[in-house]
Design a protein around this motif. Structure first.
Motif, mmCIF file in Angstrom:
data_model
loop_
_atom_site.group_PDB
_atom_site.id
_atom_site.type_symbol
_atom_site.label_atom_id
_atom_site.label_comp_id
_atom_site.label_asym_id
_atom_site.label_seq_id
_atom_site.Cartn_x
_atom_site.Cartn_y
_atom_site.Cartn_z
ATOM 1 N N PRO A 36 0.925 -1.178 -0.107
ATOM 2 C CA PRO A 36 -0.068 0.124 -0.062
ATOM 3 C C PRO A 36 0.796 1.225 0.044
ATOM 4 C CG PRO A 36 -0.030 -1.157 2.107
ATOM 5 C CD PRO A 36 0.527 -2.120 1.244
ATOM 6 N N ILE A 37 2.075 1.180 0.564
ATOM 7 C CA ILE A 37 3.021 2.371 0.572
ATOM 8 C C ILE A 37 3.208 2.812 -0.833
ATOM 9 C CG2 ILE A 37 4.957 3.346 1.436
ATOM 10 C CD1 ILE A 37 2.631 2.731 3.422
ATOM 11 N N GLY A 38 3.546 1.651 -1.543
ATOM 12 C CA GLY A 38 3.945 1.867 -3.008
ATOM 13 C C GLY A 38 3.046 2.447 -3.751
ATOM 14 N N PHE A 39 1.759 2.096 -3.588
ATOM 15 C CA PHE A 39 0.670 2.551 -4.203
ATOM 16 C C PHE A 39 0.253 4.191 -3.960
ATOM 17 C CE2 PHE A 39 -1.229 -1.580 -5.031
ATOM 18 C CZ PHE A 39 -1.574 -1.618 -6.460
ATOM 19 N N SER A 40 0.515 4.306 -2.551
ATOM 20 C CA SER A 40 0.224 5.777 -2.086
ATOM 21 C C SER A 40 1.527 6.628 -2.749
ATOM 22 C CB SER A 40 0.530 5.857 -0.595
ATOM 23 O OG SER A 40 0.275 6.929 -0.323
ATOM 24 N N VAL A 41 2.592 6.415 -2.782
ATOM 25 C CA VAL A 41 3.730 7.038 -3.360
ATOM 26 C C VAL A 41 3.572 7.448 -4.873
ATOM 27 C CG1 VAL A 41 6.151 7.065 -3.892
ATOM 28 C CG2 VAL A 41 5.557 6.290 -1.701
ATOM 29 N N VAL A 42 3.102 6.501 -5.514
ATOM 30 C CA VAL A 42 2.820 6.486 -7.019
ATOM 31 C C VAL A 42 1.713 7.508 -7.348
ATOM 32 C CG1 VAL A 42 2.030 5.474 -8.983
ATOM 33 C CG2 VAL A 42 3.735 4.431 -7.957
ATOM 34 N N ALA A 43 0.861 7.633 -6.529
ATOM 35 C CA ALA A 43 -0.461 8.392 -6.761
ATOM 36 C C ALA A 43 -0.013 9.696 -6.369
ATOM 37 C CB ALA A 43 -1.642 7.843 -5.517
ATOM 38 N N GLU A 44 0.981 9.962 -5.662
ATOM 39 C CA GLU A 44 1.423 11.372 -5.271
ATOM 40 C C GLU A 44 2.577 11.941 -6.342
ATOM 41 O OE1 GLU A 44 2.880 14.217 -1.477
ATOM 42 O OE2 GLU A 44 2.998 12.107 -1.153
ATOM 43 N N VAL A 45 3.363 10.994 -6.556
ATOM 44 C CA VAL A 45 4.597 11.675 -7.253
ATOM 45 C C VAL A 45 4.394 11.504 -9.043
ATOM 46 C CG1 VAL A 45 6.061 11.075 -5.528
ATOM 47 C CG2 VAL A 45 5.972 9.568 -7.468
ATOM 48 N N ALA A 46 3.390 10.831 -9.343
ATOM 49 C CA ALA A 46 3.599 10.555 -10.885
ATOM 50 C C ALA A 46 3.335 11.936 -11.411
ATOM 51 C CB ALA A 46 2.499 9.397 -11.076
ATOM 52 N N PRO A 47 3.898 12.040 -12.740
ATOM 53 C CA PRO A 47 3.839 13.315 -13.391
ATOM 54 C C PRO A 47 2.136 13.044 -14.270
ATOM 55 C CG PRO A 47 5.763 12.265 -14.001
ATOM 56 C CD PRO A 47 5.265 11.415 -13.125
ATOM 57 N N ALA A 48 1.451 14.132 -14.181
ATOM 58 C CA ALA A 48 0.209 14.008 -14.823
ATOM 59 C C ALA A 48 0.101 13.467 -16.269
ATOM 60 C CB ALA A 48 -0.511 15.401 -15.076
ATOM 61 N N ARG A 49 1.341 13.588 -16.912
ATOM 62 C CA ARG A 49 1.503 13.129 -18.466
ATOM 63 C C ARG A 49 1.353 11.559 -18.405
ATOM 64 N NH1 ARG A 49 1.902 10.458 -22.184
ATOM 65 N NH2 ARG A 49 2.838 10.928 -24.215
ATOM 66 N N PHE A 50 2.050 11.017 -17.393
ATOM 67 C CA PHE A 50 2.264 9.462 -17.286
ATOM 68 C C PHE A 50 1.895 8.937 -16.384
ATOM 69 C CE2 PHE A 50 5.907 11.279 -19.597
ATOM 70 C CZ PHE A 50 5.905 10.472 -20.815
ATOM 71 N N ALA A 51 0.571 9.511 -15.534
ATOM 72 C CA ALA A 51 -0.079 9.046 -14.385
ATOM 73 C C ALA A 51 -0.191 7.681 -14.187
ATOM 74 C CB ALA A 51 -1.266 9.811 -14.072
#
Length: 486
Positions: free
Chosen positions: A404-419
């Motif tokens: 779940p921590i990995g999912f949370s990190v990705v949800a926050e740091v992903a660029p909008a273009r590559f979300a």
């Protein structure tokens, strides 16, 4: 999205609908996964296919790798061609068809057809349903988003527990194909639930962020067709077979991951802060891949240990082998509400960065496999079921500090273009981990237990050391430009 309510304890609208759709999909997936290795290993007289250990773990590893590799296809389609709402629907239909093939078509034909459909369908569904969950949390702060994704993980794991429990009981009572049929029923429920509420999803679910033009689409289709023909030719020529399939899938995953991260880091469509965050996520991606390489031995090395060393008799009753895959999930489901609760979020553990939480996960998974060391060195069917269950409980708790921590990190740091595509890469950790788990299982068959388990413990300890050393610089990169939201 009603962002002013983002700090409330309740979850956003459609959260539970998507979460329980995913829960039923996980019911089917893990219901199959819990019996798949045994289906490949068991003799034909016992309803299995009678394959060798090497072939069985290679197929299981390659299947897991291919299933998560297909996430990249689902992410690309959502970004360029088809809306996420419709991809989830299409994926659910294809997965259901795959489970029906396994249930109704006997032998290798049913196996190949079913696993292929499930891999493709999961690629279309899983990335996009997770991405939609991320959209629902737009504007929520990191602490509450961590908790929300933990509840999402909880819902998934409820399905992951119920699936093997029921399919394992059916397999031991009636046979493998009845178990596969139950997995098909679970996926049908997921499809029905999603269809009922899909029209209430936010407008973002019906948008294509970066539509592709016709000429570019034809070029991509041509390249894909050539790649598929080359793979078919390699299989026909015997270059790729069941024994080395896992290596081939692992090589493709490595190429895809390298290409995707290179594309994102060099893309002119993201700014400097976004590029720094993507670069900061790469070490976490590698760490999570290694973690799942250890954890997913639940479906490769552990069945070999169970088949050779564990006495399944409990008071005259045979413990269903598929239930071993459930124990860790039960422990995870019990611990997640504690970790997602208010006391966890406000306490010292809740304030730890992702690298520190990953460290806890690695420490626990290392301990779990070191606990199995005496079991693997015992005689034939000399180990108690209860000892293996204890080991798997420790392994299950470890995932609460990683997944779940990995999912949370990705949800926050992903660029909008590559979300969506970064979500796909995060999920691909499981695919890369699956191929790695098969390699660990092959190592288990090649070296004595006195060598194998210390190696696993040393790998986990080395990961802990690297994560602790890199925590501070990793945080600076991960949250570049987001400091005000920490």
């Amino acid at each position: 999205m009603d962002t002013p309510n983002r700090n409330r304890q309740s979850q956003p609208r459609n959260f539970w609908n998507l979460s329980f759709t995913e829960a039923w999909e996980r019911f089917s997936y893990y219901g199959l996964q819990g019996v798949l290795t045994y289906y490949l290993l068991y003799n034909t007289t016992d309803g299995g296919l009678g394959l060798t250990n090497t072939t069985a773990v290679s197929i299981v590893g390659a299947y897991g790798g291919s299933l998560y590799l297909a996430q990249l296809l689902g992410a690309w389609l959502a970004d360029r061609l088809i809306t996420a709402r419709h991809l989830v629907l299409t994926g659910a239909i294809i997965i259901t068809s795959g489970h029906l093939c396994l249930a109704l078509i006997p032998g290798i034909t049913g196996l190949i057809t079913g696993l292929t459909c499930i891999a493709i369908g999961t690629g279309l569904l899983k990335t996009n349903i997770t991405s939609l969950i991320g959209v629902l949390f737009t504007g929520w702060n990191r602490t509450h988003r961590d908790a929300g994704f933990s509840y999402y993980y909880l819902a998934m794991n409820i399905g992951a527990i119920a699936g093997p429990l029921l399919t394992g009981w059916l397999q031991s009572s009636l046979g493998f194909h009845y178990a596969f049929g139950l997995a098909a029923i679970g996926m049908t429920i997921a499809l029905t639930q999603y269809c009922i509420r899909m029209h209430t999803l936010p407008a973002t679910a019906d948008t294509i962020p970066n539509p592709i033009d016709a000429h570019a689409l034809l070029r991509r289709a041509g390249i894909t067709a050539i790649a598929v023909c080359l793979i078919i030719a390699a299989i026909a020529a015997g270059i790729i077979d069941a024994n080395n399939l896992n290596w081939a899938v692992g090589a493709v995953i490595a190429l895809c991951v390298t290409g995707y991260f290179t594309l994102m880091l060099r893309s002119p469509d993201i700014d400097g802060a976004e590029r720094t965050r993507v670069a900061g996520y790469l070490p976490l991606w590698l760490g999570e891949t290694l973690y799942y390489g250890l954890w997913l031995q639940l479906f490769t090395t552990v069945p070999l240990i169970v088949s050779e060393h564990v006495d399944l008799s409990v008071g005259g009753w045979d413990f269903p082998v598929a239930w071993f895959s459930v124990v860790g999930e039960v422990a995870l489901v019990l611990v997640i509400p504690l970790l997602a609760g208010a006391r966890w979020r406000s306490g010292r553990l809740g304030a730890l960065g992702p690298a520190h939480k990953f460290t806890i996960g690695f420490a626990l998974i290392g301990v779990a496999y070191l606990m199995m060391w005496p079991a693997a060195g015992a005689g034939d069917h000399a180990v108690s079921v209860w000892w293996i269950l204890l080991c798997l409980i420790v392994a299950g708790v470890s995932e609460a500090f990683v997944g779940p921590i990995g999912f949370s990190v990705v949800a926050e740091v992903a660029p909008a273009r590559f979300a969506t595509q970064l979500v796909a890469l995060k999920i691909l950790c499981l695919g890369a981990g699956s191929t790695l788990s098969a390699l660990f299982a092959l190592l288990y068959t090649a070296v004595p237990a006195t060598v194998f388990f210390p190696i696993i413990g040393a790998v986990a300890a080395a990961a802990c050391a690297l994560l602790l050393t890199g925590d501070r610089p990793l945080r600076r990169r991960l949250y570049a430009g987001l400091r005000a939201r920490l």
